[in-house]
Design a protein around this motif. Structure first.
Motif, mmCIF file in Angstrom:
data_model
loop_
_atom_site.group_PDB
_atom_site.id
_atom_site.type_symbol
_atom_site.label_atom_id
_atom_site.label_comp_id
_atom_site.label_asym_id
_atom_site.label_seq_id
_atom_site.Cartn_x
_atom_site.Cartn_y
_atom_site.Cartn_z
ATOM 1 N N LEU A 23 0.828 -1.203 0.000
ATOM 2 C CA LEU A 23 0.000 0.000 0.000
ATOM 3 C C LEU A 23 0.863 1.255 0.000
ATOM 4 O O LEU A 23 0.658 2.173 -0.794
ATOM 5 C CB LEU A 23 -0.909 -0.020 1.232
ATOM 6 N N ASP A 24 1.857 1.285 0.876
ATOM 7 C CA ASP A 24 2.702 2.474 0.938
ATOM 8 C C ASP A 24 3.565 2.602 -0.312
ATOM 9 O O ASP A 24 3.831 3.717 -0.772
ATOM 10 C CB ASP A 24 3.597 2.438 2.175
ATOM 11 N N ALA A 25 3.976 1.481 -0.879
ATOM 12 C CA ALA A 25 4.826 1.534 -2.072
ATOM 13 C C ALA A 25 4.131 2.249 -3.221
ATOM 14 O O ALA A 25 4.752 3.049 -3.936
ATOM 15 C CB ALA A 25 5.218 0.120 -2.497
ATOM 16 N N VAL A 26 2.832 1.996 -3.428
ATOM 17 C CA VAL A 26 2.163 2.650 -4.556
ATOM 18 C C VAL A 26 1.920 4.131 -4.291
ATOM 19 O O VAL A 26 1.839 4.926 -5.232
ATOM 20 C CB VAL A 26 0.843 1.936 -4.936
ATOM 21 N N TYR A 27 1.826 4.537 -3.033
ATOM 22 C CA TYR A 27 1.748 5.967 -2.740
ATOM 23 C C TYR A 27 3.008 6.688 -3.226
ATOM 24 O O TYR A 27 2.985 7.888 -3.498
ATOM 25 C CB TYR A 27 1.556 6.214 -1.245
ATOM 26 N N GLY A 28 4.092 5.947 -3.346
ATOM 27 C CA GLY A 28 5.333 6.526 -3.866
ATOM 28 C C GLY A 28 5.246 6.900 -5.333
ATOM 29 O O GLY A 28 6.132 7.588 -5.849
ATOM 30 N N GLU A 29 4.206 6.453 -6.039
ATOM 31 C CA GLU A 29 4.032 6.814 -7.446
ATOM 32 C C GLU A 29 3.477 8.227 -7.626
ATOM 33 O O GLU A 29 3.505 8.778 -8.732
ATOM 34 C CB GLU A 29 3.072 5.824 -8.119
ATOM 35 N N LEU A 30 2.942 8.814 -6.563
ATOM 36 C CA LEU A 30 2.323 10.135 -6.666
ATOM 37 C C LEU A 30 3.362 11.221 -6.914
ATOM 38 O O LEU A 30 4.446 11.216 -6.317
ATOM 39 C CB LEU A 30 1.558 10.454 -5.383
ATOM 40 N N ALA A 52 -5.179 16.014 -6.279
ATOM 41 C CA ALA A 52 -6.449 15.315 -6.430
ATOM 42 C C ALA A 52 -6.434 14.414 -7.663
ATOM 43 O O ALA A 52 -6.874 13.257 -7.610
ATOM 44 C CB ALA A 52 -7.603 16.320 -6.518
ATOM 45 N N ALA A 53 -5.927 14.933 -8.789
ATOM 46 C CA ALA A 53 -5.875 14.141 -10.018
ATOM 47 C C ALA A 53 -4.936 12.947 -9.853
ATOM 48 O O ALA A 53 -5.230 11.843 -10.325
ATOM 49 C CB ALA A 53 -5.428 15.014 -11.186
ATOM 50 N N GLY A 54 -3.817 13.165 -9.192
ATOM 51 C CA GLY A 54 -2.870 12.071 -8.977
ATOM 52 C C GLY A 54 -3.437 10.986 -8.094
ATOM 53 O O GLY A 54 -3.252 9.784 -8.353
ATOM 54 N N TYR A 55 -4.140 11.373 -7.046
ATOM 55 C CA TYR A 55 -4.733 10.389 -6.130
ATOM 56 C C TYR A 55 -5.826 9.600 -6.838
ATOM 57 O O TYR A 55 -5.925 8.377 -6.694
ATOM 58 C CB TYR A 55 -5.284 11.116 -4.909
ATOM 59 N N ARG A 56 -6.635 10.293 -7.612
ATOM 60 C CA ARG A 56 -7.677 9.598 -8.385
ATOM 61 C C ARG A 56 -7.048 8.557 -9.323
ATOM 62 O O ARG A 56 -7.496 7.408 -9.383
ATOM 63 C CB ARG A 56 -8.488 10.616 -9.185
ATOM 64 N N ALA A 57 -6.027 8.968 -10.068
ATOM 65 C CA ALA A 57 -5.375 8.049 -11.015
ATOM 66 C C ALA A 57 -4.780 6.850 -10.285
ATOM 67 O O ALA A 57 -4.812 5.719 -10.790
ATOM 68 C CB ALA A 57 -4.301 8.788 -11.798
ATOM 69 N N VAL A 68 -12.454 12.461 -3.702
ATOM 70 C CA VAL A 68 -11.573 11.812 -4.677
ATOM 71 C C VAL A 68 -11.490 10.316 -4.398
ATOM 72 O O VAL A 68 -11.507 9.495 -5.326
ATOM 73 C CB VAL A 68 -10.166 12.446 -4.659
ATOM 74 N N TYR A 69 -11.418 9.943 -3.124
ATOM 75 C CA TYR A 69 -11.363 8.528 -2.750
ATOM 76 C C TYR A 69 -12.596 7.787 -3.279
ATOM 77 O O TYR A 69 -12.487 6.723 -3.892
ATOM 78 C CB TYR A 69 -11.280 8.410 -1.226
ATOM 79 N N GLY A 70 -13.768 8.347 -3.054
ATOM 80 C CA GLY A 70 -14.991 7.708 -3.522
ATOM 81 C C GLY A 70 -15.080 7.667 -5.035
ATOM 82 O O GLY A 70 -15.435 6.638 -5.628
ATOM 83 N N PHE A 71 -14.747 8.770 -5.676
ATOM 84 C CA PHE A 71 -14.817 8.843 -7.136
ATOM 85 C C PHE A 71 -13.840 7.856 -7.763
ATOM 86 O O PHE A 71 -14.198 7.090 -8.667
ATOM 87 C CB PHE A 71 -14.493 10.272 -7.587
ATOM 88 N N GLY A 72 -12.601 7.864 -7.287
ATOM 89 C CA GLY A 72 -11.579 6.981 -7.843
ATOM 90 C C GLY A 72 -11.852 5.518 -7.577
ATOM 91 O O GLY A 72 -11.566 4.657 -8.416
ATOM 92 N N THR A 73 -12.433 5.216 -6.400
ATOM 93 C CA THR A 73 -12.768 3.832 -6.072
ATOM 94 C C THR A 73 -13.836 3.294 -7.018
ATOM 95 O O THR A 73 -13.700 2.201 -7.585
ATOM 96 C CB THR A 73 -13.254 3.726 -4.618
ATOM 97 N N GLU A 77 -14.672 4.489 -9.976
ATOM 98 C CA GLU A 77 -14.117 4.445 -11.329
ATOM 99 C C GLU A 77 -13.224 3.218 -11.520
ATOM 100 O O GLU A 77 -13.309 2.508 -12.528
ATOM 101 C CB GLU A 77 -13.325 5.713 -11.607
ATOM 102 N N GLY A 78 -12.367 2.964 -10.546
ATOM 103 C CA GLY A 78 -11.464 1.816 -10.646
ATOM 104 C C GLY A 78 -12.217 0.506 -10.706
ATOM 105 O O GLY A 78 -11.860 -0.393 -11.481
ATOM 106 N N HIS A 79 -13.268 0.372 -9.907
ATOM 107 C CA HIS A 79 -14.058 -0.852 -9.921
ATOM 108 C C HIS A 79 -14.826 -1.004 -11.228
ATOM 109 O O HIS A 79 -14.993 -2.125 -11.723
ATOM 110 C CB HIS A 79 -15.017 -0.868 -8.731
ATOM 111 N N PHE A 80 -15.275 0.118 -11.793
ATOM 112 C CA PHE A 80 -15.973 0.055 -13.081
ATOM 113 C C PHE A 80 -15.024 -0.422 -14.180
ATOM 114 O O PHE A 80 -15.376 -1.298 -14.987
ATOM 115 C CB PHE A 80 -16.537 1.437 -13.441
ATOM 116 N N VAL A 81 -13.833 0.136 -14.210
ATOM 117 C CA VAL A 81 -12.829 -0.277 -15.206
ATOM 118 C C VAL A 81 -12.510 -1.754 -15.037
ATOM 119 O O VAL A 81 -12.402 -2.508 -16.019
ATOM 120 C CB VAL A 81 -11.560 0.594 -15.073
ATOM 121 N N GLU A 82 -12.361 -2.185 -13.797
ATOM 122 C CA GLU A 82 -12.050 -3.586 -13.508
ATOM 123 C C GLU A 82 -13.194 -4.497 -13.955
ATOM 124 O O GLU A 82 -12.967 -5.574 -14.519
ATOM 125 C CB GLU A 82 -11.803 -3.732 -12.005
#
Length: 258
Positions: free
Chosen positions: A90-97, A116-121, A175-180, A182-187
């Motif tokens: 979990l922490d490792a992917v936060y390093g992508e921001l 906000a855009a980075g967290y969503r992505a 952003v957490y709700g929107f990105g979650t 969106e991510g589940h829809f893509v999946e």
């Protein structure tokens, strides 16, 4: 793990980052030492790859060991539990921001949009992130760096101190709700073997054929038309941008009130 800790009289583990010992490193195996060719970073990277490829539900230490071509016990040389490993991933992917520099010339609005855009992505790229972010303390170095960057930006808004955490919640819970979602829809589209447009059209056809939902469709038709966008992604981008700009305008208004 918690029950075992209680039985042994040890304090419960709350986070891998509070374990009070240095990460166990790699090196050649000698006299019962750690397995050769492994280290915690390599194991964490493999965990992220597996979670991205197969999802959280299918992840196991045995599956990870097979990916690394070692035994499961070899993995446990570097982490005590599966939860510890998930927390590291979990922490490792936060390093992508990409975090705005503390001395950036950009105003707070631009910095907030970037965060906000980075967290969503990030949430869309790693759909397993959102349930883990709601499970662990998020006190790893990359997560803390993200939190500090957000706090620095909000301090620049002119909001009083007692309102700053509320503003952070308004933006980043959205952003957490929107990105979650969106991510589940893509999946879900990928699992169905459809593009997002195909899945959306399929879902809309099913809805229009349901008499129980006709009233909902009637009232939402003009909203869908006004929303604009030729693709699902375009519609989503318009929604996200408008919502974020509404929040920014709200922060400006609250700061002006003092």
């Amino acid at each position: 793990m918690v029950k075992a800790a209680r039985r042994a009289g040890r304090p419960e583990r709350t986070s891998v980052w509070l374990e009070g010992k240095a990460p166990r490193g790699g090196g050649a195996r000698a006299g019962g030492g750690q397995p050769s060719g492994l280290d915690r970073d390599r194991i964490t990277e493999a965990t992220v790859r597996l979670l991205d490829a197969e999802g959280l539900a299918r992840f196991s230490m045995r599956r990870l060991a097979a990916e690394l071509k070692v035994t499961a016990m070899s993995v446990y040389w570097y982490v005590d539990t599966k939860d510890d490993l998930l927390e590291l991933a979990l922490d490792a992917v936060y390093g992508e921001l990409r975090l705005p520099a503390a001395d950036s010339d950009e105003d707070w609005r631009g910095r907030l949009r970037t965060l906000a855009a980075g967290y969503r992505a990030l949430l869309v790229r790693h759909p397993w992130l959102s349930p883990l972010a709601g499970t662990f303390l998020n006190i790893g170095p990359h997560s803390v760096a993200f939190s500090l960057a957000v706090q620095r930006v909000i301090r620049l808004t002119g909001l009083p101190a007692h309102g700053q955490m509320g503003a952070i919640s308004a933006v980043f819970q959205f952003v957490y709700g929107f990105g979650t979602i969106e991510g589940h829809f893509v999946e879900r589209c990928a699992a169905a073997g459809m593009s997002q447009e195909e899945y959306f059209r399929h879902a809309m056809r099913a809805v229009t054929q349901s008499p129980d939902l006709s009233e909902v469709l009637h009232h939402s038709a003009h909203l869908m038309e006004a929303r604009g966008g030729d693709t699902v992604q375009e519609m989503r981008e318009r929604d996200f941008t408008f919502a974020l700009e509404t929040l920014i305008a709200g922060i400006e208004a609250m700061a002006a009130r003092g």
